[in-house]
Write a protein that holds these residues in place. Sequence first.
Motif, PDB file in Angstrom:
ATOM      1  N   THR A  13     -14.597  11.280   4.186  1.00  0.00           N
ATOM      2  CA  THR A  13     -13.595  12.285   3.843  1.00  0.00           C
ATOM      3  C   THR A  13     -13.229  12.135   2.372  1.00  0.00           C
ATOM      4  N   PRO A  14     -13.015  13.246   1.660  1.00  0.00           N
ATOM      5  CA  PRO A  14     -12.660  13.144   0.239  1.00  0.00           C
ATOM      6  C   PRO A  14     -11.302  12.504   0.015  1.00  0.00           C
ATOM      7  N   ILE A  15     -10.470  12.405   1.048  1.00  0.00           N
ATOM      8  CA  ILE A  15      -9.152  11.791   0.865  1.00  0.00           C
ATOM      9  C   ILE A  15      -9.282  10.354   0.380  1.00  0.00           C
ATOM     10  N   LEU A  16     -10.386   9.692   0.733  1.00  0.00           N
ATOM     11  CA  LEU A  16     -10.586   8.305   0.293  1.00  0.00           C
ATOM     12  C   LEU A  16     -10.927   8.228  -1.191  1.00  0.00           C
ATOM     13  N   PHE A  17     -11.439   9.309  -1.742  1.00  0.00           N
ATOM     14  CA  PHE A  17     -11.647   9.369  -3.189  1.00  0.00           C
ATOM     15  C   PHE A  17     -10.348   9.768  -3.893  1.00  0.00           C
ATOM     16  N   MET A  18      -9.605  10.678  -3.278  1.00  0.00           N
ATOM     17  CA  MET A  18      -8.323  11.091  -3.855  1.00  0.00           C
ATOM     18  C   MET A  18      -7.323   9.938  -3.860  1.00  0.00           C
ATOM     19  N   LEU A  19      -7.412   9.101  -2.826  1.00  0.00           N
ATOM     20  CA  LEU A  19      -6.588   7.889  -2.743  1.00  0.00           C
ATOM     21  C   LEU A  19      -7.450   6.674  -3.070  1.00  0.00           C
ATOM     22  N   LEU A  20      -8.157   6.768  -4.157  1.00  0.00           N
ATOM     23  CA  LEU A  20      -9.116   5.738  -4.567  1.00  0.00           C
ATOM     24  C   LEU A  20      -8.431   4.395  -4.787  1.00  0.00           C
ATOM     25  N   ILE A  21      -9.066   3.349  -4.303  1.00  0.00           N
ATOM     26  CA  ILE A  21      -8.666   1.978  -4.604  1.00  0.00           C
ATOM     27  C   ILE A  21      -9.742   1.375  -5.493  1.00  0.00           C
ATOM     28  N   GLY A  22      -9.343   0.875  -6.649  1.00  0.00           N
ATOM     29  CA  GLY A  22     -10.306   0.296  -7.574  1.00  0.00           C
ATOM     30  C   GLY A  22      -9.734  -0.919  -8.285  1.00  0.00           C
ATOM     31  N   LEU A  23     -10.610  -1.655  -8.955  1.00  0.00           N
ATOM     32  CA  LEU A  23     -10.235  -2.882  -9.664  1.00  0.00           C
ATOM     33  C   LEU A  23     -10.326  -2.641 -11.159  1.00  0.00           C
ATOM     34  N   THR A  24      -9.243  -2.945 -11.893  1.00  0.00           N
ATOM     35  CA  THR A  24      -9.236  -2.738 -13.336  1.00  0.00           C
ATOM     36  C   THR A  24     -10.102  -3.803 -14.032  1.00  0.00           C
ATOM     37  N   GLY A  25     -10.327  -3.567 -15.299  1.00  0.00           N
ATOM     38  CA  GLY A  25     -11.163  -4.491 -16.061  1.00  0.00           C
ATOM     39  C   GLY A  25     -10.586  -5.883 -16.181  1.00  0.00           C
TER      40      GLY A  25
ATOM     41  N   GLN B 269      -4.148   1.658  -6.751  1.00  0.00           N
ATOM     42  CA  GLN B 269      -4.193   2.682  -5.702  1.00  0.00           C
ATOM     43  C   GLN B 269      -3.842   4.028  -6.345  1.00  0.00           C
ATOM     44  N   PHE B 270      -4.834   4.923  -6.447  1.00  0.00           N
ATOM     45  CA  PHE B 270      -4.585   6.239  -7.029  1.00  0.00           C
ATOM     46  C   PHE B 270      -3.913   7.150  -5.999  1.00  0.00           C
TER      47      PHE B 270
ATOM     48  N   ALA C 191     -16.456  -3.624  -0.873  1.00  0.00           N
ATOM     49  CA  ALA C 191     -16.092  -4.283   0.384  1.00  0.00           C
ATOM     50  C   ALA C 191     -14.599  -4.578   0.444  1.00  0.00           C
ATOM     51  N   ASN C 192     -14.044  -5.041  -0.672  1.00  0.00           N
ATOM     52  CA  ASN C 192     -12.618  -5.370  -0.690  1.00  0.00           C
ATOM     53  C   ASN C 192     -11.744  -4.119  -0.709  1.00  0.00           C
ATOM     54  N   ALA C 193     -12.243  -3.038  -1.322  1.00  0.00           N
ATOM     55  CA  ALA C 193     -11.495  -1.778  -1.300  1.00  0.00           C
ATOM     56  C   ALA C 193     -11.356  -1.256   0.125  1.00  0.00           C
ATOM     57  N   VAL C 194     -12.411  -1.389   0.914  1.00  0.00           N
ATOM     58  CA  VAL C 194     -12.356  -0.975   2.319  1.00  0.00           C
ATOM     59  C   VAL C 194     -11.311  -1.803   3.070  1.00  0.00           C
ATOM     60  N   ARG C 195     -11.283  -3.093   2.809  1.00  0.00           N
ATOM     61  CA  ARG C 195     -10.310  -3.965   3.480  1.00  0.00           C
ATOM     62  C   ARG C 195      -8.883  -3.641   3.040  1.00  0.00           C
ATOM     63  N   LEU C 196      -8.695  -3.362   1.759  1.00  0.00           N
ATOM     64  CA  LEU C 196      -7.365  -2.993   1.275  1.00  0.00           C
ATOM     65  C   LEU C 196      -6.913  -1.671   1.891  1.00  0.00           C
ATOM     66  N   ASN C 197      -7.846  -0.770   2.071  1.00  0.00           N
ATOM     67  CA  ASN C 197      -7.523   0.483   2.739  1.00  0.00           C
ATOM     68  C   ASN C 197      -6.993   0.222   4.147  1.00  0.00           C
ATOM     69  N   GLY C 198      -7.622  -0.709   4.848  1.00  0.00           N
ATOM     70  CA  GLY C 198      -7.192  -1.054   6.196  1.00  0.00           C
ATOM     71  C   GLY C 198      -5.857  -1.761   6.236  1.00  0.00           C
ATOM     72  N   ALA C 199      -5.476  -2.374   5.114  1.00  0.00           N
ATOM     73  CA  ALA C 199      -4.203  -3.122   5.082  1.00  0.00           C
ATOM     74  C   ALA C 199      -3.012  -2.220   4.816  1.00  0.00           C
ATOM     75  N   GLY C 200      -3.236  -1.066   4.211  1.00  0.00           N
ATOM     76  CA  GLY C 200      -2.101  -0.249   3.802  1.00  0.00           C
ATOM     77  C   GLY C 200      -2.024   1.125   4.409  1.00  0.00           C
ATOM     78  N   THR C 201      -3.101   1.591   5.052  1.00  0.00           N
ATOM     79  CA  THR C 201      -3.102   2.972   5.538  1.00  0.00           C
ATOM     80  C   THR C 201      -3.338   3.062   7.038  1.00  0.00           C
TER      81      THR C 201
END
Length: 819
Positions: free
Chosen positions: A240-252, A258-259, A572-582
Amino acid sequence: MSEDETTEPRSGPLAGLRVLDLSTMPSGAQASQTLADFGAEVVHVEPPGGSGLRGQPSYPFLARGKRSVVLDLGDDEDLATARSLALGADVLIETFRPGVMERLALGYEELQSANPRLVFGSVTGFGRVGPYAGVKGYEALVMARIGALWTSAGMVTRDGPAHVSVPFASYGASQQLLTGILAALHERERSGQGQRVDCSLVKGVAALGTWNWYTRVITSKYPDAFLPSPPFSAAGLPQTPILFMLLIGLTGDGRWLQFSQVQLHLYVAMLRAMGLDWMVDDDEWKGAVFAADESKVSEYWDRLFTAVRDRSLAEWQELFEKDHDVWGETMRRGSELLDHPQMQHLRAVVQLDDAERGPVRQPGPIAQLSETPAVLERSAPGLDADGDALRSNPWAAQAASATSAGPDGALGDITVLELGTFFAAPFGGTVLRELGARVIKVEPLEGEPMRNLLAFPEVGAAKAMHGKESIAVDLGTEEGRTIVHELARRSDAVLQSFRAGVAERQGVDSETLRGINPELVYLNAPGYGIDGPCGDRPAYAPTIGAGSGLVMRNVGPSIPEDPGLSLQEIRANAVRLNGAGTTEYAQADGISALTVASALALGVLVRDRTGVAQTMLTTMLNSTAHALADDMVEHAGRRETQHADVELFGYGARYRLYEAADAWIYLAAPAEPEWDDLVAALCDDVDLAGDARFADESSRRHNDAELATVLAATFRTKPAKHWEDHLIDQDVGCVVAHDEPPEAVLQSQEFAGASELLVEVEHPTFGDHVRLKPLVEMSRSETVAEPGCLLGQHTDKILRELGYDEAAIGDLRSRKIVA
């Protein structure tokens, strides 16, 4: 602190209320904390040696402004003192298992006969009836039994369920208890009578979910008509595009972001900031942008991760300041939320001097009141600081008052005008409707967005619509605003949750509506606030979950913040973070909604007691800070917050998940007095008593890992249900960790039916279905369990009440002023 300081009269809008707090759990202590914050005299009764709550990092926060008396309820003289205090109390709060207060001769029926004005508030783990009523009310046992830990399995890479650290059930129950107590006190102003207010941890967490209850209703009734798909494919790719709209990423520099770009123009703005907006219209990539082209989704996702990593956290924050269409929250840890720029702007953080701990930094009250604010005068009391005074001079017995028939519901004389969308505020109105309030929801002509958020119409909004009356009005027109202004003139309270500036543009802000009706209690309940650096930022449950620290509280040390992670590791960690907060069953939306209900009930009671109606503020951010109380306290020598192990089994050998022969169980026997019962219960399976490594509490703590190994080997030998039955029979906390989702468990006859949690209603779209009974049970006032309403279902009825005739209503409809 001197005796004079502890016995001086309290100030604040609830001054004069006396609260006897027998809480042993945070669910009760957090409810009484708010009463103390606003001026009630709260006496915490502690056992010899002190309450176990003193061992929690949040204790200075939970106990601020209270008084302390040590009473041994097994001693006749001390029990008599407790009874004397109860007979002089306006409110009593207790968190024991069913039957304990009755055995102490402090049960509701006995006290009520001598103090008919008493509001008696209780929180149990699993409720008062059903197969689990007598089970110890530990948070994790409730979460395991209702399937929440299996639903959170996405947080771990191993097989099996995952421990959840955020106290969803306890905080939910605390707010339900607080709302019920405030509503009962409001009703007492008219009837002169108190009553029992009953809540449970099960309902505390069950309240927090948004729409999965109704997803299950639909899939059960029409299994071929609606097939929800998981957010990630079997290959671990977004579906689903919602996972891109609510993108989780790691900064430099190694911080997770969490966008919050749920609307299309915001999503495109984020891609523009990343230099990727060209992909939206590119024939090769546009399918991937909307998660429709599986062959390209993986590479597209990696491009997003790379773009996030191309900037440091500071560089992203600079971009957010320049472009308000792009927003991402830092995934905070620990008490970092206290330094959030919006928390600072709101002055939502306070510092109190504590005699034992020095300066203690912590969240302020759950709600800001414009005219009668909270009065935070004292930190937590020393043990038995008020004991001599209270033992020698207990509260005088409550004087009986003339009684009269009150409204059917505790809030049956209150009308709430609801302005706002989604769940985080509107479900607060639903809670008040269950207590009898009339709630009129003003919707735009196209309807509350949640109505069409999911593939099957109405599923997304049905829970938040329970019992409400819907009127669809175009607030962009003068005639539409006139209708809403007239509704405000006839209402007692207004609930609005728009972002900064929206209420003003639509002519429904506090100044405007309170100018029309000065008796209005007006609650602003947005995500961040009605002004300030983040007031205009989009606030969704994942956004607030990240920014508050909720997500990182759940994953603990298991997710690294390392700029050297590979793209595969970031994914892999973004998927886990998604599961922790949503997770749908519990998140920041639900936390905020229950706080909204408490705040509105508080505003109504303050108006009763002071004659002052006023403007109030709650925010999702501050509400979540209160739910994370154990993390949100700073002082020298602070006790470390408990964190789950890296694999998220739990907090230690005696409070964690174990794999049995066929399934998983949760063992909860963490307290030292519970050790002997655990040893005796397992004596036929393992000799814990004869093992020198576990000879005393100090040894057990030192050898916790070894104890976990021994227990793990023991529990693998027999089925999970055997351990549940056997250990519960020996009064040791243990349940099977059910692998059905919470909405399935809570709709089942085996659990919910047997616990008398369900009632059948008829929805205008779904037909007959079950829903939870009202979250708060009251012994005398009626509560309301109704289905959701449809868009504009009550438009004509409400307009007729306002004096519009059929011709006028038809004219408004034809010109699309109403629907």
